[in-house]
Scaffold this active site. Structure first.
Site, PDB file in Angstrom:
ATOM      1  N   CYS A 171       0.918  -1.041  -0.122  1.00 42.16           N
ATOM      2  CA  CYS A 171       0.111   0.050  -0.008  1.00 42.16           C
ATOM      3  C   CYS A 171       0.935   1.166  -0.075  1.00 42.16           C
ATOM      4  O   CYS A 171       0.562   2.171  -0.872  1.00 42.16           O
ATOM      5  CB  CYS A 171      -0.760   0.005   1.132  1.00 42.16           C
ATOM      6  SG  CYS A 171      -1.865  -1.330   1.472  1.00 42.16           S
ATOM      7  N   HIS A 194      -1.322   5.840   2.679  1.00 35.31           N
ATOM      8  CA  HIS A 194      -1.189   4.750   3.590  1.00 35.31           C
ATOM      9  C   HIS A 194      -1.513   4.987   4.981  1.00 35.31           C
ATOM     10  O   HIS A 194      -0.393   5.363   5.726  1.00 35.31           O
ATOM     11  CB  HIS A 194       0.384   4.234   3.526  1.00 35.31           C
ATOM     12  CG  HIS A 194       0.347   2.854   4.342  1.00 35.31           C
ATOM     13  ND1 HIS A 194      -0.556   1.746   3.946  1.00 35.31           N
ATOM     14  CD2 HIS A 194       1.276   2.381   4.867  1.00 35.31           C
ATOM     15  CE1 HIS A 194      -0.064   0.694   4.862  1.00 35.31           C
ATOM     16  NE2 HIS A 194       0.816   1.232   5.495  1.00 35.31           N
TER      17      HIS A 194
END
Ligand SMILES: [Ca+2]
Ligand SMILES: [Ca+2]
Length: 471
Positions: free
Chosen positions: A75, A129
């Site tokens: 991510c 993130h």
């Protein structure tokens, strides 16, 4: 004197109306990121049991890329690359433990770049993130001041529900369950899609860059039970890329990444089918949430002047190569859904827009999105970024396009390079793999030791990232 005053007033009105006209003429951008969605979706011909009617519908009105790759199979670095326009090998942001603003303190991210060029930029849900990065946005839901991108979400009181904890190594969210709640009670992505829909339907005086972060199918695979119903347990099949002896021909470095404790634990607990079921249900749920956003756009006054981009940050393994999760160099983890829809008559660089239902098989990277969106919206190209505008492919998906995609693993010396026909993997320490995607789309046969492939291997070695940033 009175004449002069009228003249000045007239000038002011004229310049104001010109300013309004020139800004309203710019296309809007609806930027949809889906978390951990692999290539199982219907329009990519993935898992035969997947249900993705809204994604497939979007693909049929867009251009679908079948060989789009992430800049990193995690991510944090994937999203940082998309929003900064810098590959991990340039920025030095290689894995989820690194904080964006520690590694890139001054980066002007995509929404801020749009804001600085006359746009209103707003977002909801997970785009970066686990942070919002408030200075990058004009508005956010939940409120950006808290720097938490997640709205309220229902969680079962007793956890784990399905998968017992195998040890301290196990991620707390690796679990799945059908919840006896409505979409609204569940919250989460339902609230994100609600807020995005409201922004799409209200009037705007400036063009907008609107980012919608759908969190499922990221773990935990808890979604309302109606999304589990189309996937009865007794019918569940492994993914099409699963092969029992697939790891046998991997080099030592590949074997170390491939077989992880998760898949062994899940099999031991007899939860493999349940896990696949949870992922399919979570995809089906995320598809419904994307559908709500697209329906809102369809009914909005901005339908005909809004560019839609949908992407996933990376894929996922559910047993392929003995692996469960992400962080790997293989195609099931690195290839991502990517579709772009440009209505006709709104982008100077693409006057005809994208052809509905068109498909592009050329290799592209998510890091290309920055340059593509500034090009489509006639913003000045951002100097020094990686990637290139995909507008020539949006215009004609068949043109020659020889730009291999680089996917970086968790450090400078481990990476995968994807072309349309081959994929090459290089690990720190020198182990290599090579796959022929034309004959072997699931990468079952490693050709790195095949003497007839020596010249091809050498060509790929020459494509190694240069002047890489340290971790
Ligand atoms: Ca992700
Ligand atoms: Ca194999």
């Amino acid at each position: 004197m009175r004449f002069l005053a009228v003249f000045v007033l007239l000038l002011a009105v004229l310049s104001l109306s010109t300013a309004v006209a020139s800004t309203t003429q710019k296309p809007n951008v609806l930027f949809i990121a889906v978390d951990d969605l692999n290539d199982w979706i219907g329009c990519l011909g993935g898992h035969p049991q997947t249900k993705t009617p809204h994604l497939d519908n979007l693909a049929s009105s867009s251009l679908l890329f079948t060989n789009a790759y992430t800049a990193a199979p995690a991510c944090g670095p994937s999203r940082a690359a998309v929003l900064s326009g810098h590959l991990p090998s340039r920025s030095g942001l290689y894995d989820n433990r690194q904080k964006l603003r520690e590694v890139m303190p001054d980066a002007e991210l995509l929404p801020r770049y749009f804001s600085n060029h006359g746009y209103w930029s707003a977002g909801s849900g997970k785009i970066l993130h686990y942070v919002i990065d408030p200075p990058s946005w004009d508005d956010y839901f939940p409120a950006k001041e808290n720097d938490n991108p997640f709205p309220r979400t229902f969680y079962p009181k007793q956890r784990p529900v399905s998968l017992p904890v195998g040890g301290p190594w196990q991620y707390v969210e690796t679990d799945w369950a059908a919840l006896d709640v409505s979409d609204e009670e569940f919250g989460g992505d339902w609230l994100v899609s609600q807020w995005i829909g409201e922004q799409l339907q209200r009037p705007h005086t400036t063009p907008f860059f609107l980012a919608c972060g759908i969190y499922r199918p990221h773990e935990p695979w808890f979604v309302p039970k109606k999304y589990f119903e189309p996937f009865p347990l007794e019918t569940i099949q492994p993914g099409p890329g699963y092969k029992t002896d697939d790891v046998d021909d991997l080099p030592a470095a590949g074997k170390r990444i491939a077989r992880n404790r998760y898949f062994a634990h899940i099999q031991e607990q007899q939860q493999w089918k349940q896990g696949i079921q949870g992922y399919l249900a979570s995809i089906y749920f995320s598809d419904a949430m994307v559908g709500r956003v697209l329906d809102a756009l369809e009914k909005s006054p901005h339908r005909d002047n809004t560019i839609v981009v949908l992407w996933s940050d990376h894929g996922w393994h559910l047993g392929e190569k003995g692996h469960w999760q992400k962080f790997t160099p293989w195609r099931v983890c690195d290839r991502v859904p990517l579709m772009i829809r440009v209505p006709a008559g709104i982008a100077t660089s693409l006057p005809e827009g994208t052809k509905p239902g068109s498909v592009c098989h050329q290799t592209v990277s998510l890091v290309d999105l920055f340059a593509t969106l500034t090009d489509l919206c006639s913003l000045p190209p951002k100097p020094g970024i990686d990637g290139r505008s995909l507008t020539p492919l949006l215009e004609n998906p068949q043109i020659a396009w020889d730009h291999p995609a680089l996917t970086q693993l968790s450090g400078p010396e481990s990476y995968a390079i994807s072309t349309r026909e081959y994929r090459y993997i290089h690990y720190r320490g020198g182990d290599e793999e090579l796959y022929n995607l034309t004959t072997d789309p699931y990468e079952w046969t490693n050709l790195a030791d095949d003497p007839t492939q020596a010249a091809r291997l050498e060509t790929f070695r020459q494509l190694a990232p240069q002047a890489v940033a340290p971790r």
